[in-house]
Scaffold this active site. Structure first.
Site, PDB file in Angstrom:
ATOM      1  N   ASP A   1       6.073 -25.278  -3.766  1.00 53.76           N
ATOM      2  CA  ASP A   1       5.085 -24.585  -4.248  1.00 53.76           C
ATOM      3  C   ASP A   1       4.217 -25.317  -5.477  1.00 53.76           C
ATOM      4  OD1 ASP A   1       3.227 -22.487  -4.480  1.00 53.76           O
ATOM      5  OD2 ASP A   1       4.368 -20.830  -4.958  1.00 53.76           O
ATOM      6  N   ASP A   2       3.024 -25.020  -5.914  1.00 52.78           N
ATOM      7  CA  ASP A   2       2.337 -25.606  -7.041  1.00 52.78           C
ATOM      8  C   ASP A   2       3.122 -25.203  -8.305  1.00 52.78           C
ATOM      9  OD1 ASP A   2       1.398 -23.126  -6.822  1.00 52.78           O
ATOM     10  OD2 ASP A   2      -0.793 -23.586  -6.903  1.00 52.78           O
TER      11      ASP A   2
ATOM     12  N   ASP B   1       5.939 -19.070 -12.295  1.00 55.20           N
ATOM     13  CA  ASP B   1       5.569 -18.545 -13.376  1.00 55.20           C
ATOM     14  C   ASP B   1       6.453 -17.421 -13.704  1.00 55.20           C
ATOM     15  OD1 ASP B   1       4.081 -16.832 -15.368  1.00 55.20           O
ATOM     16  OD2 ASP B   1       2.060 -17.308 -14.662  1.00 55.20           O
TER      17      ASP B   1
HETATM   18  O1  LIG Z   1       6.120 -17.154 -10.374  1.00 47.98           O
HETATM   19  P1  LIG Z   1       5.043 -16.122 -10.047  1.00 47.98           P
HETATM   20  O2  LIG Z   1       4.658 -15.218 -11.250  1.00 47.98           O
HETATM   21  O3  LIG Z   1       5.157 -15.358  -8.749  1.00 47.98           O
HETATM   22  O4  LIG Z   1       3.734 -17.047  -9.636  1.00 47.98           O
HETATM   23  C1  LIG Z   1       3.568 -18.188  -9.155  1.00 47.98           C
HETATM   24  C2  LIG Z   1       2.752 -18.038  -7.827  1.00 47.98           C
HETATM   25  O5  LIG Z   1       1.482 -17.581  -7.999  1.00 47.98           O
HETATM   26  C3  LIG Z   1       0.526 -18.579  -7.726  1.00 47.98           C
HETATM   27  O6  LIG Z   1       0.184 -18.084  -6.439  1.00 47.98           O
HETATM   28  P2  LIG Z   1      -0.986 -16.979  -6.054  1.00 47.98           P
HETATM   29  O7  LIG Z   1      -0.158 -15.433  -5.648  1.00 47.98           O
HETATM   30  O8  LIG Z   1      -1.928 -16.756  -7.303  1.00 47.98           O
HETATM   31  O9  LIG Z   1      -1.760 -17.321  -4.655  1.00 47.98           O
HETATM   32  P3  LIG Z   1      -2.148 -18.587  -4.135  1.00 47.98           P
HETATM   33  O10 LIG Z   1      -1.230 -19.499  -4.045  1.00 47.98           O
HETATM   34  O11 LIG Z   1      -2.708 -18.180  -3.016  1.00 47.98           O
HETATM   35  O12 LIG Z   1      -3.249 -18.964  -4.988  1.00 47.98           O
HETATM   36  C4  LIG Z   1       1.312 -19.778  -7.362  1.00 47.98           C
HETATM   37  O13 LIG Z   1       0.593 -20.735  -6.430  1.00 47.98           O
HETATM   38  C5  LIG Z   1       2.555 -19.459  -6.910  1.00 47.98           C
HETATM   39  O14 LIG Z   1       2.837 -19.369  -5.709  1.00 47.98           O
HETATM   40  N1  LIG Z   2      -3.819 -21.196 -11.276  1.00 40.52           N
HETATM   41  C1  LIG Z   2      -2.730 -20.499 -11.658  1.00 40.52           C
HETATM   42  N2  LIG Z   2      -2.195 -19.645 -10.937  1.00 40.52           N
HETATM   43  C2  LIG Z   2      -1.132 -19.011 -11.386  1.00 40.52           C
HETATM   44  N3  LIG Z   2      -0.365 -18.093 -10.872  1.00 40.52           N
HETATM   45  C3  LIG Z   2       0.713 -17.733 -11.789  1.00 40.52           C
HETATM   46  N4  LIG Z   2       0.725 -18.249 -13.048  1.00 40.52           N
HETATM   47  C4  LIG Z   2      -0.379 -19.238 -12.578  1.00 40.52           C
HETATM   48  C5  LIG Z   2      -1.065 -20.320 -13.376  1.00 40.52           C
HETATM   49  O1  LIG Z   2      -0.852 -20.485 -14.635  1.00 40.52           O
HETATM   50  N5  LIG Z   2      -2.210 -20.809 -13.047  1.00 40.52           N
HETATM   51 MG   LIG Z   3       0.984 -19.234  -4.503  1.00 39.65          MG
END
Ligand SMILES: O=P(O)(O)OC[C@H]1O[C@H](OP(=O)(O)OP(=O)(O)O)[C@H](O)[C@@H]1O
Ligand SMILES: Nc1nc2[nH]cnc2c(=O)[nH]1
Ligand SMILES: [Mg+2]
Length: 167
Positions: free
Chosen positions: A104-105, A108
């Site tokens: 994952d990127d 949080d």
């Molecule tokens: O640790 P957490 O608080 O669960 O947050 C982390 C997740 O939040 C973001 O995804 P998001 O749900 O925004 O979706 P996306 O990857 O489609 O942008 C990020 O890419 C992680 O997958």
């Molecule tokens: N882009 C982005 N997405 C998130 N989703 C949860 N935390 C983050 C953050 O710091 N940046």
């Molecule tokens: Mg995500």
């Protein structure tokens, strides 16, 4: 619904494509010490970008997705698992995820990571960036940022004019 407004004094951490690519390569150097892995599982959508870079560096061609939706821009709602791992890839991981690499990127709060880990408890979980609350869930990451920092990824941003510090 968890509102990000609960987090005091949000700081911005902008990441360029160049920086992201370098951080993904640094992550791969670490993962290369841990593998080999049979397959990569990207947590969509943010995990797709680092997964492609890691897969290229490690020569992995079997790539699957776990599709999770939780944040609506900066607000976190209930987690929705839209798609799990395919039966073929689950079999490679022997049912528990052993030998599989989840990418994952960022982590949080760790809610997304916890859900995916519950699906594949023995998989190796890697994220490029980690905040303190999510850090215990990842096996490998590169850069830690504080909990009150919002990471801005290059696919969500564009270059724009900044007014000078001294008007
Ligand atoms: O640790 P957490 O608080 O669960 O947050 C982390 C997740 O939040 C973001 O995804 P998001 O749900 O925004 O979706 P996306 O990857 O489609 O942008 C990020 O890419 C992680 O997958
Ligand atoms: N882009 C982005 N997405 C998130 N989703 C949860 N935390 C983050 C953050 O710091 N940046
Ligand atoms: Mg995500």
């Amino acid at each position: 619904m968890i509102g990000r407004e609960n987090v005091a004094q949000e700081k911005a951490f902008p990441v360029s494509w160049d920086q992201f690519h370098r951080d993904c390569r640094a992550l791969t150097w670490r993962l290369n010490e841990v593998g080999p892995f049979y397959a990569i599982i990207a947590i969509t959508r943010g995990g797709l970008v680092p997964a492609a870079i890691v897969a290229r560096e490690l020569g992995i061609r079997v790539i699957d997705t776990v599709c999770i939706a939780s944040y609506d821009h900066t607000r976190q709602g209930d987690l929705k698992a839209l798609k799990g791992v395919s039966a073929e890839v689950a079999k490679l991981g022997g049912g528990s995820g052993k030998g599989l690499l989840i990418v994952d990127d960022l982590v949080d709060t760790g809610k997304t990571g916890r859900l995916v880990r519950s699906m594949m408890p023995d998989a190796h979980f890697a994220a490029v960036y980690a905040k303190p609350q999510g850090k215990p869930l990842v096996d490998t990451f590169i850069t830690e940022v504080s909990q009150d920092t919002w990471i801005h990824f290059p696919w969500d941003t564009a270059l724009s004019f900044q007014p000078p510090i001294r008007p």
